[in-house]
Design an enzyme around this catalytic site. Structure first.
Site, PDB file in Angstrom:
ATOM      1  N   CYS A   1       0.825  -1.349   0.042  1.00  0.00           N
ATOM      2  CA  CYS A   1       0.060   0.133   0.062  1.00  0.00           C
ATOM      3  C   CYS A   1       1.030   1.232   0.240  1.00  0.00           C
ATOM      4  CB  CYS A   1      -0.862   0.038   1.137  1.00  0.00           C
ATOM      5  SG  CYS A   1      -1.995  -1.568   1.241  1.00  0.00           S
TER       6      CYS A   1
ATOM      7  N   HIS B   1      -3.664   6.818   3.843  1.00  0.00           N
ATOM      8  CA  HIS B   1      -4.128   5.692   3.283  1.00  0.00           C
ATOM      9  C   HIS B   1      -5.875   5.308   3.778  1.00  0.00           C
ATOM     10  CE1 HIS B   1      -4.307   1.689   1.716  1.00  0.00           C
ATOM     11  NE2 HIS B   1      -3.896   1.229   2.645  1.00  0.00           N
TER      12      HIS B   1
ATOM     13  N   ASN C   1     -10.192  -0.117   0.536  1.00  0.00           N
ATOM     14  CA  ASN C   1      -8.883  -0.124   0.547  1.00  0.00           C
ATOM     15  C   ASN C   1      -8.239  -0.514  -0.829  1.00  0.00           C
ATOM     16  OD1 ASN C   1      -6.088  -0.554   0.923  1.00  0.00           O
ATOM     17  ND2 ASN C   1      -6.176  -1.626   2.777  1.00  0.00           N
TER      18      ASN C   1
HETATM   19  O1  UT7 Z   1      -3.904  -1.737   3.643  1.00  0.00           O
HETATM   20  C1  UT7 Z   1      -3.463  -2.938   4.332  1.00  0.00           C
HETATM   21  C2  UT7 Z   1      -3.697  -2.410   5.638  1.00  0.00           C
HETATM   22  N1  UT7 Z   1      -4.769  -3.400   6.242  1.00  0.00           N
HETATM   23  C3  UT7 Z   1      -5.234  -2.484   7.387  1.00  0.00           C
HETATM   24  O2  UT7 Z   1      -5.075  -1.376   7.477  1.00  0.00           O
HETATM   25  C4  UT7 Z   1      -6.380  -3.443   7.938  1.00  0.00           C
HETATM   26  C5  UT7 Z   1      -6.365  -3.326   9.528  1.00  0.00           C
HETATM   27  N2  UT7 Z   1      -7.237  -3.878  10.340  1.00  0.00           N
HETATM   28  C6  UT7 Z   1      -8.601  -3.539  10.275  1.00  0.00           C
HETATM   29  O3  UT7 Z   1      -9.059  -2.621   9.566  1.00  0.00           O
HETATM   30  C7  UT7 Z   1      -9.561  -4.289  11.228  1.00  0.00           C
HETATM   31  O4  UT7 Z   1      -8.739  -5.102  12.110  1.00  0.00           O
HETATM   32  C8  UT7 Z   1     -10.668  -5.055  10.382  1.00  0.00           C
HETATM   33  C9  UT7 Z   1     -11.499  -4.320   9.963  1.00  0.00           C
HETATM   34  C10 UT7 Z   1      -9.698  -5.942   9.433  1.00  0.00           C
HETATM   35  C11 UT7 Z   1     -11.290  -5.824  11.536  1.00  0.00           C
HETATM   36  O5  UT7 Z   1     -11.882  -5.130  12.305  1.00  0.00           O
HETATM   37  P1  UT7 Z   1     -11.814  -5.588  14.197  1.00  0.00           P
HETATM   38  O6  UT7 Z   1     -12.748  -4.531  14.754  1.00  0.00           O
HETATM   39  O7  UT7 Z   1     -10.313  -5.655  14.428  1.00  0.00           O
HETATM   40  O8  UT7 Z   1     -12.482  -6.953  14.099  1.00  0.00           O
HETATM   41  P2  UT7 Z   1     -11.682  -8.176  14.491  1.00  0.00           P
HETATM   42  O9  UT7 Z   1     -11.004  -8.893  13.679  1.00  0.00           O
HETATM   43  O10 UT7 Z   1     -11.295  -8.285  16.092  1.00  0.00           O
HETATM   44  O11 UT7 Z   1     -13.312  -9.309  14.521  1.00  0.00           O
HETATM   45  C12 UT7 Z   1     -14.334  -9.124  15.547  1.00  0.00           C
HETATM   46  C13 UT7 Z   1     -15.358 -10.012  15.195  1.00  0.00           C
HETATM   47  C14 UT7 Z   1     -14.733 -11.461  14.844  1.00  0.00           C
HETATM   48  O12 UT7 Z   1     -15.911 -12.360  15.675  1.00  0.00           O
HETATM   49  P3  UT7 Z   1     -15.645 -12.836  17.081  1.00  0.00           P
HETATM   50  O13 UT7 Z   1     -14.338 -13.625  17.062  1.00  0.00           O
HETATM   51  O14 UT7 Z   1     -15.544 -11.619  17.897  1.00  0.00           O
HETATM   52  O15 UT7 Z   1     -16.921 -13.773  17.313  1.00  0.00           O
HETATM   53  C15 UT7 Z   1     -14.664 -11.744  13.399  1.00  0.00           C
HETATM   54  O16 UT7 Z   1     -14.857 -13.075  13.439  1.00  0.00           O
HETATM   55  O17 UT7 Z   1     -16.125  -9.809  13.946  1.00  0.00           O
HETATM   56  C16 UT7 Z   1     -15.806 -11.133  13.169  1.00  0.00           C
HETATM   57  N3  UT7 Z   1     -15.778 -10.410  11.573  1.00  0.00           N
HETATM   58  C17 UT7 Z   1     -16.927 -10.184  10.864  1.00  0.00           C
HETATM   59  N4  UT7 Z   1     -18.238 -10.074  11.038  1.00  0.00           N
HETATM   60  C18 UT7 Z   1     -19.126  -9.717  10.287  1.00  0.00           C
HETATM   61  C19 UT7 Z   1     -14.793 -10.337  10.855  1.00  0.00           C
HETATM   62  N5  UT7 Z   1     -15.146 -10.136   9.955  1.00  0.00           N
HETATM   63  C20 UT7 Z   1     -16.430  -9.861   9.658  1.00  0.00           C
HETATM   64  C21 UT7 Z   1     -17.296  -9.423   8.902  1.00  0.00           C
HETATM   65  N6  UT7 Z   1     -18.689  -9.384   9.102  1.00  0.00           N
HETATM   66  N7  UT7 Z   1     -16.849  -8.981   7.513  1.00  0.00           N
END
Ligand code: UT7
Length: 343
Positions: free
Chosen positions: A115, A255, A285
């Protein structure tokens, strides 16, 4: 010490027309519009048609940037394409673009910093002009991330989109245009975002495809923590290098990975969100295209005008980050159209 400066003299973008909304994503994976919007701020993203590759979007952006700058393709000395989704592993996508544009005099190579690729490319392009090695440089960020997205993985598929943007760099007086850059990397975090197979470590084969290793993998939570630290740090470093303060900045162009990341960075810097340009809601993104597409729209919307102090900041796989400070010159036709008065 630079012998002369360089500035953005033209800007263009290539945006696929197909919009994929969160509502449509609800029918593809176990997710909801509500989850995606509250966790990321993304509402929709663009998806390239099956026959469209990174070089196609790049050429569309390049043509607009050349016209905007009033520059002919054979005036280009160097073409740098930032991409994590090149048409092929080699030759460089930059060479395909060079041929299609008819930029016969230009050297051409791809910058691979995920990125941050466009930010790295712009720093290289500026150095080429400042040192007198080049007069006119084009730097493109182009991605067809939909091709490396695992559409069965809800944790990543909702985040990414396809797009391209290009800038033309030309010489200017020092003190205008690019004022400072800060580039960084931390390879200890290499495994946090990767495309595991298809290179020399794990050549592509039936097993790698069956294990879905030809798709992007990401540890979202760890990347989130990294980004929230890296953005303010890179902004502070680049502003200091330019001899300015964070309060002097008129428009931050970060970004567009996640609106929550941008909000957290703004809070750490104690700067109001109104000074941060956001379009992640409409594109998701788009990796190396993210910052230049946002820059384009910030100029188009009059958020950046001649004289504005602009700071862009990218971060991504590698891990990598890159920031730049620009005193906007308004050299491009787009900037002249929208920036008739100083801020
Ligand atoms: O350019 C590359 C750089 N990349 C980034 O900047 C990404 C950085 N990371 C993020 O933006 C965030 O970490 C995410 C958007 C990817 C995830 O958000 P989060 O608030 O960190 O969620 P999490 O990974 O902690 O997941 C929370 C819950 C999980 O369920 P449990 O384990 O709490 O039951 C996931 O399984 O949300 C669940 N989950 C979803 N639920 C519905 C993960 N993806 C989804 C989804 N829809 N699409």
């Amino acid at each position: 010490m630079a012998v002369r400066g360089s500035t953005i003299a033209g800007i263009g973008r290539g945006i696929p027309p197909r919009v994929l909304t969160n509502k449509e994503m609800e029918r593809m994976v176990d997710t909801s519009d509500e989850w995606i919007q509250t966790r990321t701020g993304i509402r929709e993203r663009r998806i390239a048609a099956p026959e469209v590759a990174a070089s196609d979007l790049a050429c569309e952006a390049a043509a607009e940037a050349l016209a905007d700058a009033g520059v002919l393709a054979d005036e280009l000395d160097l073409i740098v394409v930032g991409t994590a989704t090149p048409d092929m592993l080699f030759p460089a996508t930059a060479c395909l673009v060079q041929d299609r544009l008819g930029a016969r005099r230009a050297g051409a190579f791809d910058a691979s910093a995920a990125c941050s690729s466009w930010a790295y490319g712009v720093a290289v392009g500026h150095a080429a002009i400042a040192s007198g090695r080049a007069e006119t440089v084009m730097v493109i960020g182009t991605e067809v991330l939909s091709r490396i997205t695992d559409w069965s993985d809800r944790a990543t598929s909702v985040l990414f989109g396809d797009a391209a943007a290009a800038v033309i760099l030309r010489p200017c007086q020092t003190g205008e245009g690019f004022l400072a850059f800060h580039l960084g990397a931390d390879g200890a975090g290499a495994s946090l975002i990767e495309l595991p197979a298809g290179g020399s470590r794990r050549p592509p084969g039936h097993e790698t495809v069956a294990a879905r290793m030809h798709y992007l993998k990401m540890n979202g939570r760890e990347v989130y923590k990294f980004a929230v630290r890296a953005i303010p740090r890179a902004i502070e470093r680049v502003v200091e290098e330019a001899g300015l303060t964070v309060a002097d900045v008129d428009c931050f162009v970060p970004h567009q990975a996640n609106v929550r990341i941008i909000e957290a960075a703004a809070e750490r810097l104690r700067q109001p969100m109104e000074r941060f340009f956001v379009n992640a809601d409409r594109y998701g993104n788009t990796s190396s295209a993210s910052v230049p597409v946002a820059l384009y729209e910030a100029v188009e919307q009059g958020r950046i005008r001649p004289g504005s102090l602009v700071v862009f900041v990218a971060f991504g796989a590698g891990l990598t980050w890159g920031a730049g400070a620009i005193r906007w010159t308004g050299d491009s036709a787009l900037a002249r159209r929208w920036g008739s008065s100083t801020p």
